[in-house]
Design an enzyme around this catalytic site. Structure first.
Site, PDB file in Angstrom:
ATOM      1  N   GLU A 193      61.053  84.374  25.267  1.00 54.86           N
ATOM      2  CA  GLU A 193      61.494  86.047  25.224  1.00 54.86           C
ATOM      3  C   GLU A 193      60.014  87.093  25.425  1.00 54.86           C
ATOM      4  O   GLU A 193      60.082  87.993  26.153  1.00 54.86           O
ATOM      5  CB  GLU A 193      62.487  86.664  24.691  1.00 54.86           C
ATOM      6  CG  GLU A 193      62.344  86.507  23.092  1.00 54.86           C
ATOM      7  CD  GLU A 193      63.799  87.141  22.371  1.00 54.86           C
ATOM      8  OE1 GLU A 193      64.475  87.835  23.107  1.00 54.86           O
ATOM      9  OE2 GLU A 193      63.779  86.632  21.295  1.00 54.86           O
ATOM     10  N   LYS A 251      62.225  82.717  20.904  1.00 58.61           N
ATOM     11  CA  LYS A 251      60.941  83.808  20.315  1.00 58.61           C
ATOM     12  C   LYS A 251      59.993  83.690  21.457  1.00 58.61           C
ATOM     13  O   LYS A 251      59.591  84.638  21.831  1.00 58.61           O
ATOM     14  CB  LYS A 251      60.593  83.785  18.947  1.00 58.61           C
ATOM     15  CG  LYS A 251      61.453  84.031  18.140  1.00 58.61           C
ATOM     16  CD  LYS A 251      61.791  85.619  18.019  1.00 58.61           C
ATOM     17  CE  LYS A 251      63.041  86.064  18.620  1.00 58.61           C
ATOM     18  NZ  LYS A 251      64.267  86.151  18.008  1.00 58.61           N
ATOM     19  N   ARG A 271      65.818  99.867  23.180  1.00 60.91           N
ATOM     20  CA  ARG A 271      67.094  98.858  23.597  1.00 60.91           C
ATOM     21  C   ARG A 271      66.728  98.304  24.904  1.00 60.91           C
ATOM     22  O   ARG A 271      67.642  97.485  25.316  1.00 60.91           O
ATOM     23  CB  ARG A 271      68.373  99.913  23.627  1.00 60.91           C
ATOM     24  CG  ARG A 271      68.874 100.717  22.521  1.00 60.91           C
ATOM     25  CD  ARG A 271      69.531 101.826  22.611  1.00 60.91           C
ATOM     26  NE  ARG A 271      70.902 101.399  23.343  1.00 60.91           N
ATOM     27  CZ  ARG A 271      72.111 101.143  22.634  1.00 60.91           C
ATOM     28  NH1 ARG A 271      72.202 101.451  21.303  1.00 60.91           N
ATOM     29  NH2 ARG A 271      73.154 100.682  23.210  1.00 60.91           N
ATOM     30  N   TRP A 326      69.699 100.087  32.244  1.00 61.12           N
ATOM     31  CA  TRP A 326      69.236  98.754  32.568  1.00 61.12           C
ATOM     32  C   TRP A 326      70.042  98.172  33.750  1.00 61.12           C
ATOM     33  O   TRP A 326      71.273  97.974  33.655  1.00 61.12           O
ATOM     34  CB  TRP A 326      69.532  97.985  31.147  1.00 61.12           C
ATOM     35  CG  TRP A 326      69.141  96.492  31.010  1.00 61.12           C
ATOM     36  CD1 TRP A 326      67.771  96.144  30.839  1.00 61.12           C
ATOM     37  CD2 TRP A 326      69.784  95.323  31.254  1.00 61.12           C
ATOM     38  NE1 TRP A 326      67.783  94.948  30.636  1.00 61.12           N
ATOM     39  CE2 TRP A 326      68.957  94.146  31.107  1.00 61.12           C
ATOM     40  CE3 TRP A 326      71.179  94.982  31.714  1.00 61.12           C
ATOM     41  CZ2 TRP A 326      69.398  92.795  31.271  1.00 61.12           C
ATOM     42  CZ3 TRP A 326      71.510  93.998  31.881  1.00 61.12           C
ATOM     43  CH2 TRP A 326      70.611  92.643  31.770  1.00 61.12           C
ATOM     44  N   CYS A 344      71.797  99.943  28.486  1.00 59.54           N
ATOM     45  CA  CYS A 344      71.700 101.411  28.693  1.00 59.54           C
ATOM     46  C   CYS A 344      71.711 102.249  27.672  1.00 59.54           C
ATOM     47  O   CYS A 344      72.634 101.842  26.688  1.00 59.54           O
ATOM     48  CB  CYS A 344      72.904 101.759  29.907  1.00 59.54           C
ATOM     49  SG  CYS A 344      72.522 100.616  31.172  1.00 59.54           S
ATOM     50  N   GLU A 367      65.522  78.780  17.925  1.00 57.03           N
ATOM     51  CA  GLU A 367      64.990  79.980  17.595  1.00 57.03           C
ATOM     52  C   GLU A 367      63.461  80.307  17.939  1.00 57.03           C
ATOM     53  O   GLU A 367      63.159  81.232  18.680  1.00 57.03           O
ATOM     54  CB  GLU A 367      65.343  80.478  16.196  1.00 57.03           C
ATOM     55  CG  GLU A 367      64.663  81.889  15.923  1.00 57.03           C
ATOM     56  CD  GLU A 367      65.202  82.967  16.608  1.00 57.03           C
ATOM     57  OE1 GLU A 367      66.229  82.931  17.416  1.00 57.03           O
ATOM     58  OE2 GLU A 367      64.697  84.171  16.444  1.00 57.03           O
ATOM     59  N   HIS A 425      65.922  61.123  24.742  1.00 58.86           N
ATOM     60  CA  HIS A 425      67.029  60.991  25.623  1.00 58.86           C
ATOM     61  C   HIS A 425      66.685  61.969  26.855  1.00 58.86           C
ATOM     62  O   HIS A 425      67.645  62.253  27.465  1.00 58.86           O
ATOM     63  CB  HIS A 425      68.223  61.544  24.834  1.00 58.86           C
ATOM     64  CG  HIS A 425      68.513  60.458  23.800  1.00 58.86           C
ATOM     65  ND1 HIS A 425      69.143  59.360  23.975  1.00 58.86           N
ATOM     66  CD2 HIS A 425      68.617  60.636  22.526  1.00 58.86           C
ATOM     67  CE1 HIS A 425      69.449  58.802  22.921  1.00 58.86           C
ATOM     68  NE2 HIS A 425      68.964  59.471  22.110  1.00 58.86           N
ATOM     69  N   LYS A 460      67.884  95.420  23.993  1.00 59.65           N
ATOM     70  CA  LYS A 460      68.193  94.990  22.264  1.00 59.65           C
ATOM     71  C   LYS A 460      69.655  95.134  22.182  1.00 59.65           C
ATOM     72  O   LYS A 460      69.857  93.933  21.250  1.00 59.65           O
ATOM     73  CB  LYS A 460      67.520  96.157  21.531  1.00 59.65           C
ATOM     74  CG  LYS A 460      67.738  96.239  20.147  1.00 59.65           C
ATOM     75  CD  LYS A 460      66.756  95.212  19.624  1.00 59.65           C
ATOM     76  CE  LYS A 460      67.002  94.721  18.130  1.00 59.65           C
ATOM     77  NZ  LYS A 460      66.096  93.442  17.980  1.00 59.65           N
ATOM     78  N   ASN A 463      77.248 103.815  30.730  1.00 53.54           N
ATOM     79  CA  ASN A 463      76.804 102.440  30.016  1.00 53.54           C
ATOM     80  C   ASN A 463      77.951 101.548  30.348  1.00 53.54           C
ATOM     81  O   ASN A 463      79.128 101.832  30.208  1.00 53.54           O
ATOM     82  CB  ASN A 463      76.731 102.605  28.463  1.00 53.54           C
ATOM     83  CG  ASN A 463      75.403 103.048  28.210  1.00 53.54           C
ATOM     84  OD1 ASN A 463      74.511 103.595  29.128  1.00 53.54           O
ATOM     85  ND2 ASN A 463      75.047 103.400  26.935  1.00 53.54           N
ATOM     86  N   GLY A 464      77.703 100.302  30.896  1.00 50.51           N
ATOM     87  CA  GLY A 464      78.768  99.454  30.847  1.00 50.51           C
ATOM     88  C   GLY A 464      79.054  99.014  32.391  1.00 50.51           C
ATOM     89  O   GLY A 464      77.870  99.139  33.228  1.00 50.51           O
TER      90      GLY A 464
END
Ligand code: F6R
Length: 609
Positions: free
Chosen positions: A484, A481, A27, A76, A2, A477, A500, A604, A100-101
């Site tokens: 996402e 990537k 964001r 968001w 947000c 990573e 395994h 973000k 926000n929050g």
């Protein structure tokens, strides 16, 4: 996540807010809205689902009345679906709020509000805030007193912008556990969750402290702390001139940011190396017996690379933890230990909370961040800037590069102070780092191999990434990537773990990306893992350096799809191997037509836990 932007004092208030919201788009959000206070002292609100463009179209069709005060929000969704009704601002009677929050005790508050005969319209936690303020106003309190009565009732993390018809010439703001700053302009005063939103308007900012209330009029900013005392907070000058980001001819911010990586490394070397002497802020490395590194997502994987640096170069045992796990585990911490929080944004709620825990337990706090004005930087004892510049694409690339480069320097500094590295080795490591920008540029130019390999993912539902040693965090990573931005399920694994469990996934449809470097003595082992995949008809992809590629046996060389990177020593191998992983994810995503810079559901800066 947000975003908030608001102001008082400009006849162009609504447009300034709209442009500020556009600056915060990167964001991640799913709806947006604006409230303005008209000359008749009435609040008007417009909200829309989707991109800011939808709000802009709505405002073009149904403009808000002219106003010198307005505030806006990008939402968001957390509590309640992404609908126009649930979008902010939320209004109860005379009070409008952007938030926000998360208000954690919202259920309890809803019951209390219902009992007071206020009907809440939305599924959100936020709507309880204007309701509580309105209830306080009903008890004939002034606007400020109503806020001072209502805000302590809220549990959780929040940054709030507040407008009241009872007090139409004042914009209020407050925060707890989520960032909010006040911007100082010429006869105009602003609020924003991120200074970037105000980059065109001011470079003077006051960062609110926990529970501060800011009272903004056209000619004055007054601050009160959580005890109701008037306070002053420092004004900071932030140079945002370079931040008015454009794609600079690239198709996406992500592509541009990947291409900025050589420059990020050069910036870091310029900042922390002078005449072959490391100039990072000195830590008490000689006496440090253990280190805790805490972060989330990509920054966590950077921490795993950092663990290798500190252990291999300086012989310090390092624990790396995901912040959301660390903070609730109540881990015992050795007194005076070193705690390193890594965060691009410097605002990640879990990382900040883990840092606060470490602080309460007597740890020395080092922040590795791209945002030296952030909450995490401000809470730390020492800050290491990664000098990546504003990262706009949601998928982090150049910040990861900055983080792992800083950890290489930190490992060298610690190793030198602890006398674990002789001067010849030190010089060789430095030389490798100095050559890194050129090696990265060379790797970035290898695009034909990246695009060709991306084609193997055209119909994939799933992919595996395997690596050993310092390349294991890169496998993690690389998988992150890919998932996402392309929405393909992907898992990163330590190569040695494949037998395994994950090997059961291997069939002719599964791309398996193997990372192997000739610099770490683990090449043969990785080749064996690749052969196991090949024997089960998996699509073998090998990212390796030119020297290793030449030693491959004929079978593998024939069946594997190869991406070669320049050969570099172990200290810079993680940086060089990062590039093809990013590029691969990027090309798979563009091939599948996803929203590369703003992938669905992602934010973000993750300012809620
Ligand atoms: C992935 C990504 C996220 C962030 C994570 C932590 O590309 O960007 O996983 O790394 O949300 O963010 P910061 O570093 O801002 O704390």
């Amino acid at each position: 996540m947000c975003g908030i932007v608001g102001l008082i004092g400009s006849p162009n208030a609504t447009n300034i807010v709209l442009n500020g919201l556009k600056r915060l788009e990167y964001r991640g959000y799913d709806s947006s809205g604006i409230a303005s206070m008209g000359a008749d002292s009435l609040i008007s609100i417009q909200k829309a689902v989707g991109k800011i463009a939808a709000l802009e179209e709505l405002l073009a069709r149904t403009p808000l009345p002219p106003a010198i005060m307005a505030m806006g929000h990008t939402r968001w969704a957390t509590h309640g679906k992404a609908t126009a009704l649930n979008a902010h601002p939320h209004r109860i009677d005379n009070v409008a709020v952007v938030h926000n929050g998360i208000i954690e005790n919202f259920q309890e508050l809803r019951e209390e509000i219902a009992a007071a005969d206020i009907t809440l319209q939305t599924e959100t936690d936020t709507e309880t805030v204007p309701a509580l303020i309105q209830l306080a106003l009903n008890q004939s309190k002034s606007a400020l007193q109503a806020l001072q009565a209502a805000l302590p009732r809220l549990e959780g993390a929040f940054a709030l912008g507040i407008m009241l018809e009872d007090d139409p010439k004042t914009l209020y703001a407050t925060r707890r556990g989520a960032p909010l700053c006040v911007g100082i302009g010429d006869g105009v005063h602003y609020i924003a969750s991120d200074p970037l939103a105000l980059a065109e308007h001011t470079n003077k900012f006051i960062f609110l402290e926990e529970d501060d209330i800011a009272v903004l009029t056209t000619d004055k900013i007054t601050l009160y702390n959580g005890n109701g005392q008037e306070v002053t907070r420092p004004t900071q000058l932030i140079d945002l001139s370079g931040i008015l980001a454009t794609k600079g001819g690239y198709k996406h911010f992500m592509l541009k940011e990947m291409h900025e990586q050589p420059a990020v490394v050069s910036n870091i070397l310029a900042a922390y190396l002078e005449d072959d002497v490391l100039t990072l802020p000195a830590l008490n490395w000689a006496d440090i017996t253990s280190v805790n590194i805490i972060a989330c997502g990509t920054a966590y994987y950077a921490g795993l690379v950092g663990k290798n640096n500190l252990e291999q170069l300086a012989g310090i045992p390092v624990n790396v933890d995901v912040a959301s796990e660390f903070r609730y585990r109540n881990p015992p911490l050795q007194k005076d230990g070193l705690f390193i929080a890594i965060s691009q944004s410097g605002e990640t709620a879990d990382t900040l909370a883990a840092l606060e825990y470490a602080k309460r337990h007597g740890q020395h706090i080092l922040a590795v961040t791209n945002t030296p004005t952030s909450s995490i930087a401000r809470a730390a004892d020492v800050v290491l800037n990664i000098y990546a510049g504003q990262e706009i694409a949601v998928a982090s690339t150049k910040a990861f590069m900055g983080m792992i480069t800083v950890f290489a320097l930190m490992g060298l500094q610690a190793g030198q102070i602890r006398k674990k590295i002789d001067s010849q080795t030190f010089t060789a490591h430095l030389q490798a780092l100095k050559e890194l920008p050129a090696k990265l540029t060379q790797t970035l130019s290898n695009d034909a191999q990246h695009t060709k390999t991306a084609d193997l993912f055209r119909d994939a539902n799933s992919a595996l990434f395997l690596g050993r040693g310092t390349l294991h965090p890169l496998a993690l990573e690389g998988a992150l990537k890919l998932k996402e931005i392309s929405y393909i399920h992907a898992e990163g694994y330590a190569s040695g773990e494949m037998k395994h469990g994950p090997i059961a996934l291997v069939d002719e449809h599964l791309p398996v990306v193997n990372l192997a470097s000739s610099s770490d003595g683990l090449l043969e082992k990785t080749i064996s893992n690749m052969k196991e995949v090949e024997a089960r008809h998996g699509k073998v992809i090998l990212i390796t350096d030119q020297t290793a590629a030449q030693t491959l046996d004929a079978d593998i060389a024939k069946t594997a799809t190869l991406i070669t990177v320049p050969e570099v020593p172990a200290i810079t191998a993680p940086m060089v191997f990062t590039v093809p992983l990013q590029m691969l994810a990027y090309h798979v995503a563009t091939m599948r037509g996803t929203d590369v810079d703003q992938p669905r559901n992602l934010a973000k800066s993750v300012t809620v836990e």
